[in-house]
Motif scaffolding. Structure first.
Motif, mmCIF file in Angstrom:
data_model
loop_
_atom_site.group_PDB
_atom_site.id
_atom_site.type_symbol
_atom_site.label_atom_id
_atom_site.label_comp_id
_atom_site.label_asym_id
_atom_site.label_seq_id
_atom_site.Cartn_x
_atom_site.Cartn_y
_atom_site.Cartn_z
ATOM 1 N N PRO A 130 86.811 5.191 13.398
ATOM 2 C CA PRO A 130 85.565 4.452 13.596
ATOM 3 C C PRO A 130 85.570 3.145 12.800
ATOM 4 O O PRO A 130 86.168 3.053 11.729
ATOM 5 N N VAL A 131 84.882 2.143 13.345
ATOM 6 C CA VAL A 131 84.821 0.819 12.740
ATOM 7 C C VAL A 131 83.369 0.434 12.486
ATOM 8 O O VAL A 131 82.505 0.655 13.339
ATOM 9 N N VAL A 132 83.127 -0.144 11.311
ATOM 10 C CA VAL A 132 81.846 -0.762 10.988
ATOM 11 C C VAL A 132 82.142 -2.224 10.703
ATOM 12 O O VAL A 132 83.069 -2.541 9.963
ATOM 13 N N VAL A 133 81.358 -3.122 11.310
ATOM 14 C CA VAL A 133 81.543 -4.557 11.095
ATOM 15 C C VAL A 133 80.396 -5.062 10.238
ATOM 16 O O VAL A 133 79.227 -4.896 10.586
ATOM 17 N N HIS A 134 80.741 -5.667 9.100
ATOM 18 C CA HIS A 134 79.751 -6.280 8.209
ATOM 19 C C HIS A 134 79.820 -7.786 8.391
ATOM 20 O O HIS A 134 80.882 -8.380 8.236
#
Length: 148
Positions: A130-134
């Motif tokens: 999974p990827v989270v973009v900040h």
């Protein structure tokens, strides 16, 4: 504790390098995660020429270096080399994700974010991460637009 029965903390890979604008938010997240879950395993991705080479080890976190992938803004010879650089960097990031048994990738932009997003979502990987973009800016950079 992880849901799969492994008693190690979750493995978080932070992808944001080059400038303090990418590295410092990543380190703030690393510090917050460490305070909330002392057993969290933090790995930061960076390049040999970014500020992360000093800032990440100074904070006590693992730093894994990959090939930088600068995105040329104009048609030049560098644009022709881009696909090969991207493939190499994605392969390097996949190796890091496998070695640290990554549970999640959090991207902050910069030269390491794009290959991290691509490696995490790759269908060629054994498993997707999974990827989270900040994004801290009013207008997202190219790597974060791709990641989102």
């Amino acid at each position: 504790m992880r849901s799969d029965g492994d008693d190690r903390g979750i493995s978080v890979v932070l992808a944001g390098g080059g400038t303090a604008g990418h590295v410092e938010p990543a380190m703030a997240v690393a510090d917050a995660l460490t305070m909330l879950a002392p057993d969290v395993r933090i790995t930061a991705l960076g390049t040999e020429r970014g500020l992360e080479t000093r800032l990440v080890p100074a904070r006590g976190y693992d730093l894994q270096l990959i090939t930088p992938v600068p995105l040329p803004r104009k048609p030049t010879a560098d644009l022709l080399r881009l696909p090969g650089r991207v493939r190499l960097a994605v392969r390097e990031v996949r190796g890091v994700l496998d070695r640290v048994d990554a549970d999640i990738v959090v991207g902050f932009g910069g030269y390491v974010a794009l290959p991290a997003y691509l490696a995490a979502r790759s269908v060629r990987a054994r498993r997707r991460v999974p990827v989270v973009v900040h994004e801290a800016n009013a207008s997202a950079g190219l790597a974060n637009r791709v990641g989102a």
